[in-house]
Motif scaffolding. Structure first.
Motif, PDB file in Angstrom:
ATOM      1  N   LEU A 313      44.400  44.089  36.112  1.00 45.28           N
ATOM      2  CA  LEU A 313      43.405  44.606  35.937  1.00 45.28           C
ATOM      3  C   LEU A 313      42.537  44.903  34.613  1.00 45.28           C
ATOM      4  O   LEU A 313      40.881  45.276  35.130  1.00 45.28           O
ATOM      5  N   ALA A 314      42.764  45.087  33.933  1.00 47.29           N
ATOM      6  CA  ALA A 314      42.336  45.445  33.124  1.00 47.29           C
ATOM      7  C   ALA A 314      41.449  45.494  32.108  1.00 47.29           C
ATOM      8  O   ALA A 314      40.257  45.400  31.770  1.00 47.29           O
ATOM      9  N   ALA A 315      41.355  43.671  31.993  1.00 47.09           N
ATOM     10  CA  ALA A 315      40.367  42.816  32.017  1.00 47.09           C
ATOM     11  C   ALA A 315      39.102  43.378  32.232  1.00 47.09           C
ATOM     12  O   ALA A 315      37.935  43.260  31.683  1.00 47.09           O
ATOM     13  N   TYR A 316      38.950  43.414  33.356  1.00 46.46           N
ATOM     14  CA  TYR A 316      37.660  43.598  34.442  1.00 46.46           C
ATOM     15  C   TYR A 316      36.750  45.566  34.305  1.00 46.46           C
ATOM     16  O   TYR A 316      35.905  45.467  33.871  1.00 46.46           O
ATOM     17  N   THR A 317      37.903  45.734  34.298  1.00 44.20           N
ATOM     18  CA  THR A 317      37.849  47.677  33.932  1.00 44.20           C
ATOM     19  C   THR A 317      37.369  48.005  32.306  1.00 44.20           C
ATOM     20  O   THR A 317      37.152  48.228  32.158  1.00 44.20           O
ATOM     21  N   ILE A 319      35.690  45.652  30.549  1.00 43.57           N
ATOM     22  CA  ILE A 319      34.525  45.132  30.031  1.00 43.57           C
ATOM     23  C   ILE A 319      33.600  46.092  30.870  1.00 43.57           C
ATOM     24  O   ILE A 319      32.429  46.621  30.723  1.00 43.57           O
ATOM     25  N   GLY A 320      33.846  46.805  32.404  1.00 40.44           N
ATOM     26  CA  GLY A 320      32.838  47.368  33.258  1.00 40.44           C
ATOM     27  C   GLY A 320      32.871  49.181  32.341  1.00 40.44           C
ATOM     28  O   GLY A 320      31.520  49.687  31.720  1.00 40.44           O
ATOM     29  N   LEU A 321      34.224  49.658  31.894  1.00 43.09           N
ATOM     30  CA  LEU A 321      33.597  50.718  31.025  1.00 43.09           C
ATOM     31  C   LEU A 321      33.182  50.570  29.880  1.00 43.09           C
ATOM     32  O   LEU A 321      32.092  51.400  29.229  1.00 43.09           O
ATOM     33  N   THR A 389      39.160  46.081  21.854  1.00 45.78           N
ATOM     34  CA  THR A 389      39.888  46.159  23.516  1.00 45.78           C
ATOM     35  C   THR A 389      38.699  44.097  24.263  1.00 45.78           C
ATOM     36  O   THR A 389      38.860  43.909  24.891  1.00 45.78           O
ATOM     37  N   LEU A 390      37.575  45.224  24.250  1.00 44.98           N
ATOM     38  CA  LEU A 390      36.358  44.290  24.464  1.00 44.98           C
ATOM     39  C   LEU A 390      36.084  43.261  24.418  1.00 44.98           C
ATOM     40  O   LEU A 390      35.962  42.554  25.451  1.00 44.98           O
ATOM     41  N   LEU A 397      39.477  36.986  30.480  1.00 48.46           N
ATOM     42  CA  LEU A 397      39.066  36.580  31.488  1.00 48.46           C
ATOM     43  C   LEU A 397      37.863  35.007  30.838  1.00 48.46           C
ATOM     44  O   LEU A 397      38.501  34.268  32.578  1.00 48.46           O
ATOM     45  N   LEU A 398      37.539  35.106  30.157  1.00 46.14           N
ATOM     46  CA  LEU A 398      36.814  33.465  29.865  1.00 46.14           C
ATOM     47  C   LEU A 398      37.466  32.350  30.028  1.00 46.14           C
ATOM     48  O   LEU A 398      37.591  31.255  30.623  1.00 46.14           O
TER      49      LEU A 398
END
Length: 415
Positions: A313-317, A319-321, A389-390, A397-398
């Protein structure tokens, strides 16, 4: 609204402090070195599967170096290379022909049909070759290694791999450490730092949780432990995929931090972003493939499951962080401009980050025998590397949502 801002700031600071303290925690979780057998190893065989697709720039040199490194070893003919020529459209096949059938411990497989469909499928072809070549009675003492075309590993390290498997009959997969050969450029240097320090810390944590994962070059498997059909799938993170399959079957995996495989780092921004985007997409593919089985699995510890889900889930976390930190930073700038106040928490976190980066850079200098100048460069530029990383997470993700799942290999031999 003020309460919401305070919550965002609190979450941001908690996340930042956690990320800064995590390396300290991981440094305390050292895993004892793997035991190695002293018995006679003549019954053991090691086969290195090396997929090659469009590798004309390095194919000939790679094979020549392998033969040279193993020419005087006691186990010269116990260590084999199986090169899978995966439908290359350049001169790779021509580079391999002079070596084919000339050496007893080197074989070349030429894939013509359904070729160039990903590294996993190429590895499956090599595995099928081994299952027909090696009698089933010898599978438990046959070790299968996976190397990229640019991978380099000493014959002494390969001998230690065999000793590790001989010492533990229950060991199914061994992952070695990974380092870079070309560290003169900044982008390559920070990749070497990432693999030799951060990856080792992560694998040490996994060693305690009993879920060591495949991580690029330098994976070794007991032939009898691998699935009989389609051991590797078609995800773009085939190393994590195969280790997850084994872990879900209660197989034992381990990490050997004292054995290193050396590889080329990507030196262009385009190649770097393309490679990392592929890894993000592969992680999301693994999440889709394993989320149900991982959640229901009874063999893995709860902590191991949490770590594996967090990795996928690193992509989601990320972006969120990142968004949370951007909002928090904006509020800190607003306070500074409007009221002339600089948050003491911000100052403390910056100081803590500097101390942490300095400590990690020192560890890297010891592990990689890096120069003082290289260590200082890492301390100063590591925050910028973390910012990368962002865009990588967003791109991955895209790419996953848009089904850009074709294998986009890393170019080798361009240094």
């Amino acid at each position: 609204m003020l309460i919401l801002f305070k919550i965002v700031i609190a979450i941001s600071w908690i996340a930042v402090v956690f990320c800064l303290l995590l390396p300290v925690i991981l440094l305390r979780l050292r895993v004892p070195p793997q035991k190695r057998s002293t018995q006679d190893l003549k019954a053991y065989q090691l086969y290195l599967l090396v997929p090659m697709h469009i590798e004309a720039t390095i194919a000939q040199d790679a094979l020549a170096h392998f033969l040279q490194r193993n020419i005087d070893t006691d186990f010269q003919y116990n260590i084999h290379w199986v090169v899978i020529e995966d439908g290359s459209t350049d001169l790779t096949e021509d580079q391999l022909r002079p070596f084919d059938k000339r050496y007893p411990n080197l074989a070349v497989i030429y894939r013509k049909f359904q070729a160039a469909t990903g590294k996993g499928m190429a590895l499956n072809a090599g595995l099928d070759y081994l299952r027909h070549k090696v009698p089933s009675t010898q599978w438990s003492k046959t070790i299968v290694g996976v190397l990229d075309a640019d991978g380099q590993i000493a014959s002494t390290a390969l001998l230690k791999v065999l000793k590790t498997f001989a010492a533990d009959a229950k060991l199914d997969m061994l992952q070695t450490a990974v380092a870079m050969t070309n560290t003169k450029r900044w982008l390559a240097l920070v990749q070497d730092f990432e693999f030799q320090v951060f990856n080792t810390l992560l694998q040490n944590l996994r060693g305690h949780l009993k879920n060591v994962a495949g991580s690029g070059n330098g994976q070794f498997f007991r032939l009898s432990s691998l699935p009989t059909k389609f051991a590797w799938g078609q995800t773009l993170l085939e190393d994590f995929e195969i280790s997850t399959k084994l872990l879900l079957q209660a197989k034992k995996t381990a990490y050997a931090y004292d054995l290193k495989v050396y590889q080329e780092a990507t030196v262009s921004w385009q190649a770097y972003l393309r490679q990392r985007t592929r890894w993000v997409i592969g992680g999301l593919q693994c999440l889709h493939q394993f989320r149900k089985g991982l959640g229901q699995n009874q063999a893995l510890r709860f902590g191991a499951k949490v770590e594996m889900f967090a990795f996928m889930l690193a992509a989601y976390t990320t972006i969120g962080l990142a968004l949370t930190n951007i909002v928090a930073l904006g509020l800190q700038v607003y306070l500074l401009v409007s009221y002339g106040r600089l948050s003491l928490i911000l100052v403390a976190v910056l100081c803590l980050g500097l101390i942490m980066n300095s400590m990690l850079a020192y560890i890297y200098r010891v592990m990689a025998q890096a120069s003082v100048a290289q260590a200082i460069l890492i301390v100063v530029t590591l925050p910028f590397y973390a910012v990368l990383t962002l865009p990588i997470a967003i791109s991955g993700l895209l790419g996953y949502v848009q089904h850009h799942h074709n294998w986009d290999k890393t170019d080798h031999g361009i240094l």
